[in-house]
Enzyme design. Structure first.
Site, short mmCIF file in Angstrom:
data_model
loop_
_atom_site.label_atom_id
_atom_site.label_comp_id
_atom_site.label_asym_id
_atom_site.label_seq_id
_atom_site.Cartn_x
_atom_site.Cartn_y
_atom_site.Cartn_z
N HIS A 38 0.80 -1.21 0.00
CA HIS A 38 0.00 0.00 0.00
C HIS A 38 0.84 1.27 0.00
O HIS A 38 0.65 2.13 -0.86
CB HIS A 38 -1.06 0.04 1.10
CG HIS A 38 -1.90 1.27 0.93
ND1 HIS A 38 -2.88 1.36 -0.03
CD2 HIS A 38 -1.81 2.48 1.49
CE1 HIS A 38 -3.37 2.59 -0.03
NE2 HIS A 38 -2.74 3.29 0.88
N TYR B 150 1.61 5.12 -2.53
CA TYR B 150 1.86 6.52 -2.14
C TYR B 150 3.27 6.97 -2.53
O TYR B 150 3.50 8.15 -2.78
CB TYR B 150 1.55 6.74 -0.65
CG TYR B 150 0.07 6.89 -0.52
CD1 TYR B 150 -0.54 8.10 -0.85
CD2 TYR B 150 -0.75 5.82 -0.19
CE1 TYR B 150 -1.91 8.23 -0.85
CE2 TYR B 150 -2.12 5.94 -0.18
CZ TYR B 150 -2.69 7.15 -0.51
OH TYR B 150 -4.04 7.27 -0.53
N HIS C 186 -8.90 0.20 -11.86
CA HIS C 186 -8.64 1.21 -10.83
C HIS C 186 -7.18 1.68 -10.87
O HIS C 186 -6.92 2.87 -10.91
CB HIS C 186 -8.97 0.64 -9.45
CG HIS C 186 -8.37 1.42 -8.32
ND1 HIS C 186 -8.82 2.67 -7.96
CD2 HIS C 186 -7.32 1.15 -7.50
CE1 HIS C 186 -8.07 3.12 -6.96
NE2 HIS C 186 -7.16 2.22 -6.66
N HIS D 291 -5.00 1.44 -13.22
CA HIS D 291 -4.58 2.12 -14.45
C HIS D 291 -5.09 3.56 -14.48
O HIS D 291 -4.53 4.40 -15.18
CB HIS D 291 -5.03 1.34 -15.69
CG HIS D 291 -4.13 0.17 -15.98
ND1 HIS D 291 -4.28 -1.04 -15.37
CD2 HIS D 291 -3.03 0.04 -16.78
CE1 HIS D 291 -3.33 -1.88 -15.78
NE2 HIS D 291 -2.55 -1.24 -16.63
N ARG E 286 -5.93 -10.95 -14.23
CA ARG E 286 -4.85 -11.92 -14.36
C ARG E 286 -5.31 -13.20 -15.02
O ARG E 286 -5.20 -14.29 -14.46
CB ARG E 286 -4.30 -12.25 -12.98
CG ARG E 286 -3.71 -11.06 -12.31
CD ARG E 286 -3.17 -11.37 -10.95
NE ARG E 286 -2.10 -10.46 -10.60
CZ ARG E 286 -1.47 -10.49 -9.45
NH1 ARG E 286 -1.77 -11.36 -8.53
NH2 ARG E 286 -0.50 -9.63 -9.21
C1 HEM Z 1 0.27 0.91 -22.92
C2 HEM Z 1 -0.25 1.11 -21.75
C3 HEM Z 1 -0.81 -0.02 -20.91
C4 HEM Z 1 -1.59 -1.07 -21.30
C5 HEM Z 1 -2.14 -1.34 -22.68
C6 HEM Z 1 -1.81 -1.88 -20.13
C7 HEM Z 1 -2.58 -3.05 -20.09
C8 HEM Z 1 -2.73 -3.87 -19.02
C9 HEM Z 1 -3.61 -5.01 -18.94
C10 HEM Z 1 -4.51 -5.49 -20.06
C11 HEM Z 1 -3.46 -5.57 -17.72
C12 HEM Z 1 -4.23 -6.70 -17.08
C13 HEM Z 1 -4.02 -8.02 -17.52
C14 HEM Z 1 -4.65 -9.07 -16.66
O1 HEM Z 1 -4.97 -8.88 -15.48
O2 HEM Z 1 -4.84 -10.17 -17.23
C15 HEM Z 1 -2.48 -4.79 -17.02
C16 HEM Z 1 -2.05 -5.07 -15.74
C17 HEM Z 1 -1.21 -4.25 -15.03
N1 HEM Z 1 -0.69 -3.04 -15.43
FE1 HEM Z 1 -0.92 -2.18 -17.25
N2 HEM Z 1 -1.16 -1.32 -19.06
C18 HEM Z 1 -0.53 -0.18 -19.51
C19 HEM Z 1 0.23 0.69 -18.77
C20 HEM Z 1 0.58 0.49 -17.45
C21 HEM Z 1 1.37 1.38 -16.66
C22 HEM Z 1 1.95 2.69 -17.15
C23 HEM Z 1 1.50 0.81 -15.43
C24 HEM Z 1 2.20 1.28 -14.20
C25 HEM Z 1 2.77 2.42 -14.03
C26 HEM Z 1 0.80 -0.45 -15.46
C27 HEM Z 1 0.73 -1.33 -14.40
C28 HEM Z 1 0.07 -2.54 -14.41
C29 HEM Z 1 0.06 -3.47 -13.32
C30 HEM Z 1 0.76 -3.30 -11.97
C31 HEM Z 1 -0.74 -4.54 -13.71
C32 HEM Z 1 -1.10 -5.76 -12.87
C33 HEM Z 1 -0.30 -6.93 -13.17
C34 HEM Z 1 -0.79 -8.09 -12.36
O3 HEM Z 1 -2.00 -8.22 -12.10
O4 HEM Z 1 0.07 -8.87 -11.95
N3 HEM Z 1 0.24 -0.61 -16.69
N4 HEM Z 1 -2.07 -3.75 -17.82
CU LIG Z 2 -3.90 -0.05 -0.70
#
Ligand code: HEM
Ligand SMILES: [Cu+2]
Length: 552
Positions: A226, A230, A377, A379, A443
């Site tokens: 958490h 921040y 949330h 994103h 996921r």
């Molecule tokens: C081109 C821009 C981006 C796209 C298209 C994108 C797309 C996605 C998608 C589709 C997922 C979920 C997949 C799933 O749960 O099956 C995901 C998860 C995630 N994204 Fe992005 N995202 C983008 C940018 C970012 C940025 C800039 C960050 C952080 C600064 C970020 C952090 C995360 C994180 C932490 C997860 C979770 C991974 C997990 O559940 O283990 N994303 N993203």
């Molecule tokens: Cu939290």
């Protein structure tokens, strides 16, 4: 401005190099992570399968680790060093050396973790929950990233202490104060994740112990997880409180209020991790309830921030002769990327923050837990509010450090970039929220779940996510193009590092706000209060633990 202050306001070249080193890594990470993100949305649309034996979880681990853990940390460390160098003065050689050691530790750690993910030895997602078990070098890599960030944090603490010694009885420069608060919060928070990695996951993946206590490991992770959010957010707040007012030509609403809100974040962002574990068995609901209450305390500094920012905007507009309830809006410099892009970030934080209150509320959490709503949330919050602000910062900070300028043409392109990002995220994050409410899990690669009617309902939203993801990827290409321009090709010149002044210059921030024995003392007490008994419960009632699993 006379020649002397001009000179003082320019970041020293040696410090600028340190900053740029961090930004190179951050932007390479952004590109790789963005590519992974695009592929994820395409897979989830059902229209695309990954080539070359790449696994969905491998990709998602890369995306989460590279963007949420690596890109953010490098950008933040780089920005905080520059903020301290600009406001507390050029780093001493010792401080700069320390910062470089931190940079290299973080970089080596990042490469180790990334290689393990690419070799398919660590598809454990960025939360690396046990009992999923990665290669030991993945954990070693993450440890080096953390130790490197502590080393860099040490340089910031040294710079702060040095300034205070030279200026007894005076409040420290606001940006330096804020960078220090974020550093202290980070150090206290990362003790949790470092403990689970060093004492639980690493020995277990090395085969020194056979079993791991999953609940303890997760609790230590979220003790860190958490405040991690921040740690991302406070640098954006530094820009919103101190830099944006200067860019629009206005003043900081109140220096003391800004400091107080940072102190409140320091106090209330750590003892709240259980709000990520509301459905976790093995933790007494009474403690979850207590931590949820403490979570809601963070609403206070958040609303203080919103109030201050809009007070700054309105005061400025009225000083320019604006009348009526909203006339001041017209006076803001909408054509300036340095203002517009962080401003869009601020706006996205309104629904983002509201979603956070939903997630943290026990009953509503039952509806959204582990659905893709949660992904929607964060994103909005980190990948829009924070990242757009980081882009806005880059558009003046990179040229400031490289001795170049943001040309009118690049400013226009930057505005297009920010707007595309906002549109792409509206599609992607909006669709994620909606699909999550219909029960779509996070996921998860594409599946029709054996033809279930409920899963069929999710598909249109998954296609909308892919549309958003594609727009976002175009925005990533644009931001990389602008970064390369500002780093290597833009015309030589002097780009300002804007630092705002308080509206009331006679106001001296109360020195109690710099009493770290007091604040860190309260932090420790709050953490002890919120976590001691849950931890004793977890240890006393520990099951035999779990062996490691490799499900990929
Ligand atoms: C081109 C821009 C981006 C796209 C298209 C994108 C797309 C996605 C998608 C589709 C997922 C979920 C997949 C799933 O749960 O099956 C995901 C998860 C995630 N994204 Fe992005 N995202 C983008 C940018 C970012 C940025 C800039 C960050 C952080 C600064 C970020 C952090 C995360 C994180 C932490 C997860 C979770 C991974 C997990 O559940 O283990 N994303 N993203
Ligand atoms: Cu939290």
């Amino acid at each position: 401005m006379n020649a002397f202050t001009e000179k003082v306001n320019k970041i020293d070249r040696r410090d600028a190099k340190l900053g740029m080193a961090h930004f190179y890594v951050a932007f390479i990470g952004l590109f790789l992570g963005g590519m992974a993100g695009l592929l994820q949305t395409l897979v989830r649309s059902g229209q695309f399968t990954l080539p070359a034996g790449i696994g969905y979880y491998q990709l998602l681990t890369l995306h989460g680790v590279v963007l949420a853990l690596v890109m953010t940390t490098f950008f933040i460390m780089g920005f905080q060093f520059m903020a301290v160098s600009r406001t507390a003065g050029t780093l001493t050689n010792k401080q700069r050396k320390t910062a470089w050691v931190g940079f290299w530790l973080m970089t080596i750690g990042t490469v180790m973790a990334a290689v393990m993910i690419l070799l398919s030895e660590a598809s454990v997602l960025y939360t690396f929950y046990a009992p999923l078990q990665a290669h030991a070098l993945f954990y070693v890599g993450l440890t080096l990233v953390i130790v490197g960030s502590w080393t860099g944090g040490g340089a910031i603490i040294m710079a702060y202490v040095g300034w205070r010694k030279k200026h007894p009885g005076q409040p420290s420069p606001l940006l330096t104060f804020m960078a220090l608060v974020n550093t202290l919060m980070w150090i206290v928070a990362t003790i949790g994740v470092a403990s689970t990695v060093l004492f639980q996951l690493l020995p277990w993946s090395l085969g020194l112990v056979e079993r791991v206590d999953v609940a303890i490991s997760r609790t230590l992770f979220w003790y860190f997880g958490h405040p991690l959010v921040y740690f991302w957010l406070l640098p954006a707040y530094m820009a919103w409180y101190v830099i944006v007012p200067k860019i629009i030509g206005g003043k900081i609403f109140s220096d003391s209020l800004a400091r107080l809100s940072f102190i409140l974040f320091l106090l209330f962002s750590i003892p709240v991790g259980l709000h990520h574990q509301l459905v976790e068995p093995g933790i007494d609901p009474a403690w979850k309830f207590l931590q949820v209450i403490l979570t809601f305390m963070v609403i206070v500094p958040s609303l203080m921030t919103a109030f201050s920012l809009f007070a700054t905007f309105e005061t400025f507009g009225r000083s320019q002769g604006a009348t009526g309830l909203f006339g001041w809006l017209k006076k803001l410099p909408w054509g300036d990327a340095r203002f517009l892009i962080p401003f869009i970030g601020m706006l996205s934080f309104i629904p983002g923050g509201a979603g956070g209150i939903i997630n943290a509320s026990n009953q509503m959490n039952q509806v959204v837990h582990n659905t893709i709503w949660v992904t929607g949330h964060f994103h909005l919050t980190v990948a829009t509010a924070v990242i757009l602000t980081f882009f806005g910062i880059s558009y003046w900070l990179i040229p400031h450090l490289t001795g170049r300028i943001l040309t009118k043409a690049m400013n226009k392109l930057a505005i297009l970039q920010g707007i595309l990002w906002a549109i792409g995220m509206t599609f992607m994050s909006g669709a994620m929220h909606a699909a999550g409410l219909l029960g779509a899990p996070r996921r998860s690669a594409f599946s029709e779940y054996g033809g279930a009617a409920q899963a069929a309902e999710w598909i249109p939203y998954q296609i909308a996510q892919a549309v958003g993801g594609s727009i976002l990827f175009i925005a990533i290409i644009l931001v990389i193009y602008i970064f390369i321009n500002l780093a290597f090709f833009a015309p030589k010149g002097e780009e300002e590092f804007p630092v705002g002044e308080a509206a009331n210059t006679a106001e001296k921030a109360p020195m109690i706000l710099e009493n770290w024995k007091l604040w860190l003392g309260i932090v420790v007490l709050l953490i002890a209060f919120a976590y001691t008994i849950p931890f004793i419960d977890l240890i006393e009632n520990a099951p035999i633990g779990s062996k490691g699993y490799k499900l990929w």
